[in-house]
Design a protein around this motif. Sequence first.
Motif, mmCIF file in Angstrom:
data_model
loop_
_atom_site.group_PDB
_atom_site.id
_atom_site.type_symbol
_atom_site.label_atom_id
_atom_site.label_comp_id
_atom_site.label_asym_id
_atom_site.label_seq_id
_atom_site.Cartn_x
_atom_site.Cartn_y
_atom_site.Cartn_z
ATOM 1 N N ARG A 226 0.800 -0.952 -0.359
ATOM 2 C CA ARG A 226 -0.084 0.145 0.191
ATOM 3 C C ARG A 226 0.761 1.066 -0.110
ATOM 4 O O ARG A 226 1.942 0.869 0.603
ATOM 5 C CB ARG A 226 -0.830 0.206 1.233
ATOM 6 C CG ARG A 226 -1.592 1.245 1.042
ATOM 7 C CD ARG A 226 -2.290 1.907 2.562
ATOM 8 N NE ARG A 226 -3.584 2.796 2.352
ATOM 9 C CZ ARG A 226 -3.007 3.329 2.714
ATOM 10 N NH1 ARG A 226 -1.755 3.778 3.677
ATOM 11 N NH2 ARG A 226 -3.599 4.984 2.949
ATOM 12 N N TRP B 42 -5.373 10.866 -1.550
ATOM 13 C CA TRP B 42 -5.401 8.985 -1.924
ATOM 14 C C TRP B 42 -4.691 8.107 -1.908
ATOM 15 O O TRP B 42 -3.402 8.409 -1.044
ATOM 16 C CB TRP B 42 -5.173 9.703 -3.320
ATOM 17 C CG TRP B 42 -5.965 10.509 -4.792
ATOM 18 C CD1 TRP B 42 -6.403 11.796 -4.645
ATOM 19 C CD2 TRP B 42 -7.260 9.725 -5.094
ATOM 20 N NE1 TRP B 42 -7.379 12.012 -4.881
ATOM 21 C CE2 TRP B 42 -7.491 11.056 -5.956
ATOM 22 C CE3 TRP B 42 -7.687 8.192 -5.622
ATOM 23 C CZ2 TRP B 42 -8.697 10.913 -6.881
ATOM 24 C CZ3 TRP B 42 -8.607 8.214 -6.502
ATOM 25 C CH2 TRP B 42 -9.547 9.815 -6.679
ATOM 26 N N SER B 43 -5.619 7.166 -1.872
ATOM 27 C CA SER B 43 -3.962 6.165 -1.876
ATOM 28 C C SER B 43 -4.264 4.914 -2.543
ATOM 29 O O SER B 43 -5.001 4.709 -3.434
ATOM 30 C CB SER B 43 -4.365 5.333 -0.062
ATOM 31 O OG SER B 43 -5.530 4.377 -0.201
ATOM 32 N N THR B 44 -2.834 4.078 -2.588
ATOM 33 C CA THR B 44 -3.191 2.282 -4.028
ATOM 34 C C THR B 44 -2.851 1.422 -3.207
ATOM 35 O O THR B 44 -2.183 1.694 -2.300
ATOM 36 C CB THR B 44 -2.273 2.731 -5.144
ATOM 37 O OG1 THR B 44 -2.144 1.982 -6.416
ATOM 38 C CG2 THR B 44 -1.157 3.256 -4.667
ATOM 39 N N ASN B 45 -3.628 0.488 -3.869
ATOM 40 C CA ASN B 45 -3.267 -0.834 -3.625
ATOM 41 C C ASN B 45 -2.411 -2.368 -3.938
ATOM 42 O O ASN B 45 -3.413 -2.341 -4.780
ATOM 43 C CB ASN B 45 -3.691 -1.351 -1.409
ATOM 44 C CG ASN B 45 -4.930 -0.949 -2.127
ATOM 45 O OD1 ASN B 45 -5.562 -1.959 -2.558
ATOM 46 N ND2 ASN B 45 -5.733 0.032 -2.285
ATOM 47 N N THR B 46 -1.757 -3.293 -3.830
ATOM 48 C CA THR B 46 -2.283 -4.440 -4.428
ATOM 49 C C THR B 46 -1.677 -5.675 -3.508
ATOM 50 O O THR B 46 -1.505 -5.113 -2.843
ATOM 51 C CB THR B 46 -1.037 -3.921 -6.108
ATOM 52 O OG1 THR B 46 -1.234 -5.276 -6.655
ATOM 53 C CG2 THR B 46 0.827 -4.211 -5.190
ATOM 54 N N LEU C 161 -6.384 -4.909 -7.567
ATOM 55 C CA LEU C 161 -5.007 -3.549 -7.771
ATOM 56 C C LEU C 161 -6.450 -2.643 -7.063
ATOM 57 O O LEU C 161 -7.556 -2.289 -7.938
ATOM 58 C CB LEU C 161 -4.917 -3.550 -9.183
ATOM 59 C CG LEU C 161 -3.975 -3.842 -9.748
ATOM 60 C CD1 LEU C 161 -3.661 -3.458 -11.365
ATOM 61 C CD2 LEU C 161 -2.504 -4.137 -9.440
ATOM 62 N N LEU D 98 -7.791 1.507 -6.212
ATOM 63 C CA LEU D 98 -7.179 2.648 -5.653
ATOM 64 C C LEU D 98 -8.323 3.291 -5.087
ATOM 65 O O LEU D 98 -9.876 3.291 -5.237
ATOM 66 C CB LEU D 98 -7.770 3.517 -7.018
ATOM 67 C CG LEU D 98 -7.108 5.003 -7.065
ATOM 68 C CD1 LEU D 98 -6.101 5.306 -6.724
ATOM 69 C CD2 LEU D 98 -7.430 5.446 -8.222
#
Length: 685
Positions: A542, A549-553, A579, A581
């Motif tokens: 993450r 905003w944050s992104t994770n996978t 994936l 967002l």
Amino acid sequence: MFKKQHCGFLRPQDSARAVNTANTTASAFSKFPLAMAMISAGFSPSVTFANESKGENTLSNAIVITAPSVESPVTTSVDLNETPALQSASDGASVLTQIPGFSAIGNGGTNGDPTFRGMFGSRLAILTDGAQILGACPNRMDNPSAYINPAAYDEVSIIKGPETVLWGPGNSAATVRFERKREDFSEKNSRFEASAMVGTYGRFDRRLEGAVGNKKGYIRLEANESEANDYKDGNGDSVASAWDKWNTNLAVGWTPDEDTWLEFELGRGDGEAKYAGRGMDGTKFLRETAALRFEKTKLSEHWSKLEAQFNYGYADHVMDNYTLRSLSGMAMRSELDRRTQSGRVSSTWDYDDFSLTSGLDAKQEVHRTGITADSDGNEDYSQQQLGIFSELTWYMDDSQRLVGGLRFDRYRATDESNSSSTAGDTRHKTLSSGFTRVEQDLTSIPATFYIGLGHAERFPDYWEIKASNSSLSGAVNAFAGVQPEKTTQIDIGLNYKVQDLTWWISGYAGYVEDYIIFDYSGSTTQVGNVDALIAGAEVGARYQLNPQWSTNTSIAYAWGEDTDNSDPLPQIAPLESKLGLTYELEKWTTNGVLRLVAPQNRISEDRGNVVGYDFDESAGFATLDLNTEYRVTSYLTWRAGIDNLMDKAYTEHLNKAGNSAFGYAANESYLQPGRMVWTSLSVKF
């Protein structure tokens, strides 16, 4: 004080003081395993994250930091109330499949049978408030997760691999615990929750829960119902998948002081479910449960806790081919039931450098078949288990812990049928399980590393050993021929957090002696043992791009091979990645999750487990889900979502082949739902 600034582990005697200082230790990744399980699965919980510089609480989709965690880094916990992506879940399996490494063998619209790392059935223990209710269907139409309404529980925790001995025997893949929070009326005398959800294809869920009490005790009542019609797949074709099920629970608790808790709970539920992948549907899922739970803390200077619980579970299941579908051919009906009684007593002792938990557990189950309006049926199987266990944590220094456990279990299983070649025969077996694990807080980087070696011996369950199955070994039947399964596995992992970046990795490799496998290639189902190798990993990360905003996978992969025949192990889900967002601003949280699933070409044709088998390779696919949450007030929350936004026509690799009564070919898997839209309102005060 003995505190870990980046992993959140405490010695037992320091945990109470740590609660008061938790909001000043936001840099600790005390809930890191919890966080990564949520975000790598595309979750977006509404939770609080302590702000180090100002001591304020701000919304975050990552971590709940209210107190340092004393759980192991192999344990993942998910808040079921604060996760919008879980609001449309209809059973325990649909919750678990959101977590990396989990999949489910699909039957239709609900009651999928969960798998973890390619492992199925009793390799994966599923408990509700410490108890396990076992279904009655000989083909697991009513598997344990089918009786779980996720909305009735607050948290689910997963202990990966054979890395604990506290919660029953044989849990070689994982231990899953659905739990309710303890009632607390120290500051108020009542609470109330209500929610309703509507969606496409007739989806309609409603739930009420209320409790009243004071410092001395409480009463809690909960009721829920969930229903849906047949859905349409991405091609616009109707798929047999309708369901309607309800549950009620009543609990009475006594808390004479802050160190004593006694609770008595009664539960009842029923339902029906239509199955595209079966020759019959489930027209009765009657569940009756009772539980008595006791806990006493601070008994002496070192005797910190005494726990006891006694559980009763009854499952009455009916399946037929005419109530929920048009009759095709001969009418068929079958009614079966199972009674399960279990108990557990344990004590925990805490010292300066050690924490020890020891206890006993036991379970007795009786299965009956041939029940009719005029007959109580006949017993066809019974089993008793008695176990003793002990688990020790040694806090070697400020940064290193050694954890280990050992248990022994005595089994007695009897073929109670009156028509098989082993009728009246009894099997006795004593099995052992254990593990040892090192957990190290690294000093060069803010991370915790662990490596553990575990061994679990699992007695065949009812579905694997029932006398109607033939034996691959040449024995007279499966009851006589199927041997206990023995798994030896290494688990290894690293949990890391620095500033805005968080990532984790967990991997495993194991050898399974006498792996229990089903063969469907002949005219009768055969069950036997092979030796196998298993391996795989889950990875998640993450990154907080900015305050909003944050992104994770995440990526999960499982692999297995039958070393006796040099074939792949069957019924293993393919490589999968997610994936995500997330956008958060004041009262809003919005998620987008792209799920990518690879083709599965490693199959073992006509072999599998009691529910499914490999009949064809599967294609890869991608789906996109969206969900949003708006916290209208501190009491009212609105959520909405679109599952499979692009209306993709796809099938899961583990879906059963569609039944011919609905027009499917023998090797044609039914498709998953197309675009589904849902919205919900919940109130809590």
